[in-house]
Design an enzyme around this catalytic site. Structure first.
Site, short mmCIF file in Angstrom:
data_model
loop_
_atom_site.label_atom_id
_atom_site.label_comp_id
_atom_site.label_asym_id
_atom_site.label_seq_id
_atom_site.Cartn_x
_atom_site.Cartn_y
_atom_site.Cartn_z
CD GLU A 1 -1.40 -6.13 5.24
OE1 GLU A 1 -1.10 -6.38 4.06
OE2 GLU A 1 -1.62 -4.96 5.64
CG HIS B 1 -3.66 -3.59 3.04
ND1 HIS B 1 -2.64 -3.10 3.82
CD2 HIS B 1 -4.31 -2.51 2.55
CE1 HIS B 1 -2.67 -1.79 3.83
NE2 HIS B 1 -3.67 -1.39 3.06
CB CYS C 1 -1.00 -0.05 1.16
SG CYS C 1 -2.49 0.87 0.75
#
Ligand code: GLN
Length: 569
Positions: free
Chosen positions: A509, A507, A381
């Site tokens: 994650e 993202h 990001c």
């Protein structure tokens, strides 16, 4: 009929209610039950999207674009419970909904009050997750018993058992049993007081999960049981785990918590299937490699600010049979002291997402360092946006290139707002949010890592790559390895000549699990492992860098930030 488990906490905040709830969910799933997870947060923000990650930890984004509490990350990592907007409510949302109903005239004539209107609204959001195919809904109540703001939630869950029948509800209370060094004893009084407070509001906990540093003896267990009015087998020890949070479910199994829950609720459970989980821990305990990764972010002293990123690195370590040592490095320190001093010796550099100008130049410096030295790099990001800014300035030659987030008057706005974002003034829930599709370029590192050319990933940002610069960047060697399906938004940039330089606007994650690490994290850590092995086989080595790294102390950012809110849970 769906059964309900309520998880509350007492004595102190930060006891790990989220992890314990997630572990309970995981154990029930592994006994063949279908579960749903939910967190009710007593703070007044409508969602945590507007809160500083330094105060409240990361904002966890779901597929549907809701910005939620970081505990939902634990839920997703431990269980397969589908999470949507209904999995996280705050006091703010509850009141907002009641006030909107009042304005629409739905309560005409009535005085609108905490009991029953607010408590009814809370019970409704719990009911929303019950369904014929759901065996158990696990609802975690944020905060600590005794907090003023938790009271309506505790009152609502008290009433809930009256509505659906006591036999269909189970109250699990998480407490702390501290060890007092001076007295050489475990202390059960805080637990007694905490359960006392629960009973005052009319809830007798069925099970106590006791967080402790040391084993709880049979005597202490009996004492807690007697004073807290539960059977001895309902006093569950949850000892601190130094190795990994993924051990928590196993320690709860040792104490037969799954069995107790199944018995108490009469659940149609099968045998516990824990082999994959044990295998995971075995891999973690027996790594073939050890690598170190620098995470260059705005916050360094607070692990929760980048929770999912750290977890994803750990998952990628499991996949690569590597122990990943994560070192948070403050980007503002890199800005001051330079990447040569702070970043040498690492096997990989990750620049995470973020907002606000502080430390941005340090992140750009970190990217340059990774690019020039061939150090595996993953940008996420804002990390991707910094990679773009760095490339613009140092490769394309646009000296003053920047994002308009940080420099409104830059002559080269390589990262900028799209028209649809320009007119937005509200801050809450107005970013580009949630899962969107990206199409990947065949032959790119990303496509190879994913093993696919179409992926869905979660977003949380306002700014985008400025398409006016695409050709110029491509001509200078940056590959646009992923875009939105209509090609209008850049999702992934790569440097094909670099061992591993991948930066993504989304993202990743939020989609990594211990049992299935995210492909980009796995690829990044894999590249870091290769770099480490290569360096080891180099005759001269770079021991000077190792030495430099050893000097880097974990920066203490606590003094620069606002204090953490006590009742934040
Ligand atoms: N601040 C940047 C944006 O809004 C990046 C956001 C992020 O990293 N999550 O686009």
């Amino acid at each position: 009929m769906t059964k309900h488990i309520f998880v509350t906490g007492g004595v102190v905040s930060s006891l790990g209610k989220g992890l314990t709830s997630a572990s309970i969910g995981m154990l029930l799933e592994r006994r063949g039950l279908s579960i749903r997870m939910q967190k009710l947060d007593p703070y007044i923000n409508v969602d945590p999207g507007t809160m500083s990650p330094y105060q409240h930890g990361e904002v966890y984004v779901l597929d549907d674009g809701s910005e939620t509490d970081l505990d939902l990350g634990h839920y997703e990592r431990f269980t397969n419970s589908p999470l949507t907007r209904d999995a996280n409510y705050t006091t703010g949302q509850i009141y907002q909904s009641v006030i909107e109903k009042e304005r629409r005239g739905e309560f005409l004539g009535q005085t609108v009050q905490v009991i029953p209107h607010i408590t009814n609204e809370i019970k409704d959001v719990i009911h929303k997750l019950a369904a014929p195919d759901v065996d158990v809904v696990i609802t975690e109540i944020g905060g600590t018993v005794g907090d003023i703001e938790s009271q309506p939630f505790l009152e609502a869950i008290r009433q809930f058992a009256l509505d659906v029948g006591k036999e269909n509800c189970l109250y699990i209370h998480l407490t702390l049993v501290p060890y007092l060094k001076a007295a050489g004893e475990m202390k059960t009084k805080p637990t007694q007081h905490s359960v006392g407070q629960m009973r005052q509001i009319g809830i007798q906990p069925d099970i106590l999960v006791c967080r402790t540093e040391k084993p709880i003896s049979a005597d202490e267990r009996a004492k807690i049981a007697l004073f807290c009015n539960v059977p001895t087998r309902a006093v569950i020890e949850e000892r601190d785990k130094e190795f990994s949070v993924y051990e928590v479910p196993l320690s709860l199994v040792e104490n037969e918590l799954d069995k107790l829950i199944v018995d108490r609720l009469g659940l149609p459970a099968g045998p516990l299937e824990l082999d994959p989980w044990r295998e995971l821990l075995h891999r973690m305990r027996n790594p073939d490699h050890e690598i170190s990764i620098a995470v260059v972010g705005k916050y360094a002293g607070h692990r929760d600010a980048y929770k999912s990123i750290y977890e994803s690195l750990e998952h990628a370590g499991i996949t690569n049979k590597a122990q990943v040592r994560i070192r948070p490095v403050l980007s503002s320190d890199v800005e001051r002291e330079g990447p040569e001093r702070l970043l040498s010796g690492y096997d990989g550099i990750l620049v995470p997402g973020g907002f606000g100008e502080r430390g941005v130049e340090g992140k750009v410096d970190a990217v340059r360092y990774a690019r020039e030295r061939g150090i595996p790099f993953l940008g996420i990001c804002l990390g991707m946006q910094c990679a773009v800014i760095e490339f613009a300035r140092n490769v394309v030659g646009l000296d003053r290139a920047h994002s308009t987030e940080f420099d409104k008057d830059t002559p080269d706005p390589v990262i900028c707002l799209l028209d649809e974002q320009r007119s937005i003034t509200d801050k809450g829930g107005t970013m580009r949010l949630g899962a969107q599709q990206a199409k990947l370029t065949a032959g790119s590192k990303s496509a190879a890592a994913y093993g696919s050319e179409a992926v869905w990933e979660r977003h949380r940002h306002r700014y985008e790559f400025n398409n006016q610069y695409r050709q110029q960047f491509a001509a200078n060697g940056m590959a646009f390895a992923g875009t939105s399906p209509d090609d209008s938004l850049v999702e992934i940039v790569e440097l094909p000549d670099h061992p591993w330089f991948v930066a993504v606007q989304y993202h990743p994650e939020f989609k990594s699990k211990p049992t299935a690490s995210h492909p980009l994290f796995a690829g990044f850590v894999g590249a870091a492992v290769r770099r480490r092995s290569q360096r080891r086989s180099e005759p001269a080595g770079d021991s000077s860098n190792e030495a430099a790294r050893a000097e880097v102390a974990t920066p203490d950012v606590a003094l620069q930030e606002e204090p953490v809110h006590e009742s934040d849970g």
